[in-house]
Design a protein around this motif. Structure first.
Motif, PDB file in Angstrom:
ATOM      1  N   ASP A   1       3.015  21.142  -5.016  1.00  0.00           N
ATOM      2  CA  ASP A   1       2.749  20.427  -3.764  1.00  0.00           C
ATOM      3  C   ASP A   1       3.957  20.494  -2.848  1.00  0.00           C
ATOM      4  O   ASP A   1       3.845  20.651  -1.641  1.00  0.00           O
ATOM      5  N   GLU A   2       5.100  20.351  -3.461  1.00  0.00           N
ATOM      6  CA  GLU A   2       6.354  20.392  -2.705  1.00  0.00           C
ATOM      7  C   GLU A   2       6.505  21.757  -2.029  1.00  0.00           C
ATOM      8  O   GLU A   2       6.883  21.874  -0.878  1.00  0.00           O
ATOM      9  N   LEU A   3       6.165  22.804  -2.824  1.00  0.00           N
ATOM     10  CA  LEU A   3       6.252  24.154  -2.266  1.00  0.00           C
ATOM     11  C   LEU A   3       5.254  24.343  -1.139  1.00  0.00           C
ATOM     12  O   LEU A   3       5.551  24.916  -0.104  1.00  0.00           O
TER      13      LEU A   3
ATOM     14  N   CYS B   1      11.755  18.788  13.824  1.00  0.00           N
ATOM     15  CA  CYS B   1      12.750  18.683  12.742  1.00  0.00           C
ATOM     16  C   CYS B   1      13.081  17.218  12.449  1.00  0.00           C
ATOM     17  O   CYS B   1      13.331  16.850  11.307  1.00  0.00           O
ATOM     18  N   ALA B   2      13.068  16.374  13.483  1.00  0.00           N
ATOM     19  CA  ALA B   2      13.340  14.954  13.257  1.00  0.00           C
ATOM     20  C   ALA B   2      12.219  14.362  12.395  1.00  0.00           C
ATOM     21  O   ALA B   2      12.448  13.497  11.558  1.00  0.00           O
ATOM     22  N   LYS B   3      11.006  14.874  12.580  1.00  0.00           N
ATOM     23  CA  LYS B   3       9.859  14.379  11.824  1.00  0.00           C
ATOM     24  C   LYS B   3       9.828  14.964  10.415  1.00  0.00           C
ATOM     25  O   LYS B   3       9.392  14.310   9.465  1.00  0.00           O
ATOM     26  N   HIS B   4      10.246  16.212  10.283  1.00  0.00           N
ATOM     27  CA  HIS B   4      10.219  16.894   8.984  1.00  0.00           C
ATOM     28  C   HIS B   4      11.615  17.444   8.668  1.00  0.00           C
ATOM     29  O   HIS B   4      11.836  18.649   8.718  1.00  0.00           O
ATOM     30  N   PRO B   5      12.559  16.547   8.343  1.00  0.00           N
ATOM     31  CA  PRO B   5      13.953  16.994   8.233  1.00  0.00           C
ATOM     32  C   PRO B   5      14.207  17.987   7.098  1.00  0.00           C
ATOM     33  O   PRO B   5      15.216  18.688   7.120  1.00  0.00           O
ATOM     34  N   LYS B   6      13.289  18.075   6.119  1.00  0.00           N
ATOM     35  CA  LYS B   6      13.573  18.971   4.988  1.00  0.00           C
ATOM     36  C   LYS B   6      13.079  20.399   5.204  1.00  0.00           C
ATOM     37  O   LYS B   6      13.380  21.283   4.416  1.00  0.00           O
ATOM     38  N   VAL B   7      12.316  20.620   6.251  1.00  0.00           N
ATOM     39  CA  VAL B   7      11.820  21.981   6.490  1.00  0.00           C
ATOM     40  C   VAL B   7      12.984  22.865   6.937  1.00  0.00           C
ATOM     41  O   VAL B   7      13.794  22.476   7.769  1.00  0.00           O
TER      42      VAL B   7
ATOM     43  N   GLY C   1       8.732  20.631   1.672  1.00  0.00           N
ATOM     44  CA  GLY C   1       9.490  21.642   0.924  1.00  0.00           C
ATOM     45  C   GLY C   1       9.450  22.999   1.593  1.00  0.00           C
ATOM     46  O   GLY C   1       9.903  23.979   1.024  1.00  0.00           O
ATOM     47  N   GLY C   2       8.900  23.072   2.793  1.00  0.00           N
ATOM     48  CA  GLY C   2       8.571  24.383   3.345  1.00  0.00           C
ATOM     49  C   GLY C   2       9.640  25.050   4.192  1.00  0.00           C
ATOM     50  O   GLY C   2      10.727  24.529   4.411  1.00  0.00           O
ATOM     51  N   ARG C   3       9.284  26.256   4.613  1.00  0.00           N
ATOM     52  CA  ARG C   3      10.123  27.060   5.499  1.00  0.00           C
ATOM     53  C   ARG C   3       9.303  27.406   6.731  1.00  0.00           C
ATOM     54  O   ARG C   3       8.091  27.579   6.637  1.00  0.00           O
ATOM     55  N   LEU C   4       9.960  27.528   7.849  1.00  0.00           N
ATOM     56  CA  LEU C   4       9.225  27.831   9.078  1.00  0.00           C
ATOM     57  C   LEU C   4      10.023  28.826   9.909  1.00  0.00           C
ATOM     58  O   LEU C   4      11.182  28.585  10.240  1.00  0.00           O
ATOM     59  N   ARG C   5       9.389  29.972  10.194  1.00  0.00           N
ATOM     60  CA  ARG C   5      10.043  30.953  11.065  1.00  0.00           C
ATOM     61  C   ARG C   5       9.302  30.961  12.403  1.00  0.00           C
ATOM     62  O   ARG C   5       8.123  31.276  12.453  1.00  0.00           O
ATOM     63  N   VAL C   6      10.029  30.584  13.440  1.00  0.00           N
ATOM     64  CA  VAL C   6       9.415  30.536  14.769  1.00  0.00           C
ATOM     65  C   VAL C   6      10.084  31.582  15.654  1.00  0.00           C
ATOM     66  O   VAL C   6      11.303  31.708  15.651  1.00  0.00           O
TER      67      VAL C   6
ATOM     68  N   HIS D   1      -0.621  35.716  13.595  1.00  0.00           N
ATOM     69  CA  HIS D   1      -1.505  36.798  13.189  1.00  0.00           C
ATOM     70  C   HIS D   1      -2.727  36.187  12.532  1.00  0.00           C
ATOM     71  O   HIS D   1      -2.621  35.227  11.788  1.00  0.00           O
ATOM     72  N   ARG D   2      -3.905  36.753  12.825  1.00  0.00           N
ATOM     73  CA  ARG D   2      -5.140  36.179  12.309  1.00  0.00           C
ATOM     74  C   ARG D   2      -5.188  36.204  10.777  1.00  0.00           C
ATOM     75  O   ARG D   2      -5.747  35.320  10.143  1.00  0.00           O
ATOM     76  N   ALA D   3      -4.564  37.206  10.192  1.00  0.00           N
ATOM     77  CA  ALA D   3      -4.619  37.334   8.732  1.00  0.00           C
ATOM     78  C   ALA D   3      -3.510  36.526   8.053  1.00  0.00           C
ATOM     79  O   ALA D   3      -3.422  36.483   6.833  1.00  0.00           O
ATOM     80  N   LYS D   4      -2.652  35.904   8.829  1.00  0.00           N
ATOM     81  CA  LYS D   4      -1.490  35.205   8.266  1.00  0.00           C
ATOM     82  C   LYS D   4      -1.920  33.945   7.524  1.00  0.00           C
ATOM     83  O   LYS D   4      -2.696  33.149   8.036  1.00  0.00           O
ATOM     84  N   ARG D   5      -1.393  33.793   6.308  1.00  0.00           N
ATOM     85  CA  ARG D   5      -1.623  32.538   5.588  1.00  0.00           C
ATOM     86  C   ARG D   5      -0.502  31.593   5.945  1.00  0.00           C
ATOM     87  O   ARG D   5       0.611  31.707   5.413  1.00  0.00           O
ATOM     88  N   LEU D   6      -0.778  30.671   6.817  1.00  0.00           N
ATOM     89  CA  LEU D   6       0.285  29.782   7.288  1.00  0.00           C
ATOM     90  C   LEU D   6       0.686  28.804   6.194  1.00  0.00           C
ATOM     91  O   LEU D   6      -0.174  28.237   5.514  1.00  0.00           O
ATOM     92  N   SER D   7       1.986  28.625   6.025  1.00  0.00           N
ATOM     93  CA  SER D   7       2.477  27.614   5.088  1.00  0.00           C
ATOM     94  C   SER D   7       2.155  26.233   5.667  1.00  0.00           C
ATOM     95  O   SER D   7       1.837  26.110   6.855  1.00  0.00           O
ATOM     96  N   ALA D   8       2.291  25.219   4.833  1.00  0.00           N
ATOM     97  CA  ALA D   8       2.040  23.859   5.331  1.00  0.00           C
ATOM     98  C   ALA D   8       2.988  23.539   6.486  1.00  0.00           C
ATOM     99  O   ALA D   8       2.595  22.908   7.466  1.00  0.00           O
ATOM    100  N   ALA D   9       4.238  24.007   6.361  1.00  0.00           N
ATOM    101  CA  ALA D   9       5.220  23.721   7.422  1.00  0.00           C
ATOM    102  C   ALA D   9       4.799  24.393   8.730  1.00  0.00           C
ATOM    103  O   ALA D   9       4.925  23.816   9.810  1.00  0.00           O
ATOM    104  N   ALA D  10       4.286  25.622   8.618  1.00  0.00           N
ATOM    105  CA  ALA D  10       3.867  26.343   9.822  1.00  0.00           C
ATOM    106  C   ALA D  10       2.604  25.706  10.414  1.00  0.00           C
ATOM    107  O   ALA D  10       2.481  25.573  11.635  1.00  0.00           O
ATOM    108  N   ARG D  11       1.684  25.313   9.544  1.00  0.00           N
ATOM    109  CA  ARG D  11       0.469  24.649  10.037  1.00  0.00           C
ATOM    110  C   ARG D  11       0.831  23.359  10.760  1.00  0.00           C
ATOM    111  O   ARG D  11       0.315  23.050  11.823  1.00  0.00           O
ATOM    112  N   ALA D  12       1.778  22.633  10.150  1.00  0.00           N
ATOM    113  CA  ALA D  12       2.190  21.368  10.760  1.00  0.00           C
ATOM    114  C   ALA D  12       2.841  21.622  12.115  1.00  0.00           C
ATOM    115  O   ALA D  12       2.630  20.872  13.065  1.00  0.00           O
ATOM    116  N   PHE D  13       3.618  22.700  12.221  1.00  0.00           N
ATOM    117  CA  PHE D  13       4.283  22.984  13.490  1.00  0.00           C
ATOM    118  C   PHE D  13       3.254  23.337  14.574  1.00  0.00           C
ATOM    119  O   PHE D  13       3.322  22.839  15.704  1.00  0.00           O
ATOM    120  N   LYS D  14       2.303  24.159  14.187  1.00  0.00           N
ATOM    121  CA  LYS D  14       1.260  24.531  15.154  1.00  0.00           C
ATOM    122  C   LYS D  14       0.530  23.269  15.655  1.00  0.00           C
ATOM    123  O   LYS D  14       0.356  23.079  16.862  1.00  0.00           O
TER     124      LYS D  14
END
Ligand code: PGA
Length: 307
Positions: A85-87, A115-121, A92-97, A274-287
């Motif tokens: 779950d953490e991963l 980042c203030a909302k999700h300080p560990k990303v 626990g995630g990573r986000l490349r913007v 990208h339409r085929a991209k599996r977004l991480s939870a961190a990326a989904r949250a950012f979007k």
């Protein structure tokens, strides 16, 4: 010893409920189903796990050993679940913007709130022009992109999130400063400081001049919005930039927006992946964060992708 997780789970439930009937209810199984799982487990260890005296069900010695195993396994499973779950999770995630340079004026504020909302990303931000942003999307080397209109034909999901008006800027001493309803034809006598090829702003400007059947008398190319703003301020010529990039200079009176007919050029910023991209939870949250933060504030025109 062939023991399945399901057998251990059913066994553990019977042991703690001390009843096949109650275990069946708790697990939403039939009672014969529960008995069968326990029997299979007993034949795997070749020992009885329960003994029944009257209506009462107790663990045998082998049953107590099995209970230790089932508890340890349950505990391990819970820990593993948490780690996964953490991963998967935002924390626990990573986000490349990746953002087009023009969008960065706004994107850095968005990222700082995220980042203030999700300080560990772990966030990485790449600021580059439209062309490189498109390359990153096709190479799958980024999660989320904030840019002007993505070209048609690119297999992306793109949602508009904010208006991006392009305006004509001048130094406060420029003869056109303060004039009203300046005809477009006047601009064809001016020198323009323009962005490098590959810039979305430049592309929009070129298309605009082409549509209007006009173009500047001369142009000087510069590879950043900052360079353009400073040169316009210094009186080198006029510029066409996103209104979002000039807030500070406008407030300080270092730059003015000219009231030119047919301006501003109306554009949108898009949140893209990208339409085929599996977004991480961190990326989904950012979007979701981008769309939620700014989506309601703007009356979006619903412009489609570039041709
Ligand atoms: P750029 O960005 O001019 O910095 O490439 C903006 C855009 O894509 O519109």
């Amino acid at each position: 010893m062939h023991v399945t997780l399901r057998q251990l789970q059913v066994f553990d439930c019977v042991a703690s409920q001390q009843s096949f009937t109650r275990a069946a209810e708790a697990l939403h199984l039939s009672q014969p189903g529960v008995s069968m799982q326990v029997k299979q487990l007993e034949s795997a260890v070749e020992m009885a796990l329960f003994e029944q005296i009257g209506k009462r069900i107790d663990l045998t010695d082998a049953g107590r050993v099995m209970q230790r195993l089932s508890r340890a396994v349950t505990e391990q499973l819970r820990e593993t679940e948490q780690a996964i779950d953490e991963l998967k999770g935002v924390e626990g995630g990573r986000l490349r913007v990746s953002v087009a340079t023009t969008v960065n004026y706004f994107a850095s504020r968005l990222l700082s709130a995220y980042c203030a909302k999700h300080p560990k990303v772990q966030v990485s931000l790449d600021v580059t022009n439209r062309e490189s942003v498109i390359r990153k999307l096709t190479e799958n080397s980024t999660d989320i992109v904030l840019m002007g209109q993505p070209p048609a034909g690119l297999n992306v999901e793109a949602q508009p999130f904010m208006e991006n008006p392009l305006v004509v800027i001048a130094g406060p001493q420029h003869p056109l400063a303060g004039k009203q309803r300046i005809p477009l034809a006047k601009l064809s006598q001016e020198t323009f400081l323009i962005r490098e090829p590959g810039s979305g702003t430049r592309l929009a400007m070129e298309r605009f001049f082409e549509e209007q059947g006009t173009k500047p008398a001369a142009s000087i190319e510069m590879s950043s919005n900052e360079a353009i703003k400073q040169s316009v301020e210094a009186g080198l010529g006029l510029g066409i930039v996103s209104e979002h990039t000039i807030q500070l200079e406008k407030d300080a009176g270092h730059l003015v927006v000219l009231d030119v007919r047919h301006f501003p050029i109306r554009r949108q910023w898009y949140v893209v992946h990208h339409r085929a991209k599996r977004l991480s939870a961190a990326a989904r949250a950012f979007k979701g964060f981008v769309l939620a933060q700014v989506g309601q504030r703007n009356a979006l025109s619903g412009a489609g992708p570039d041709a």
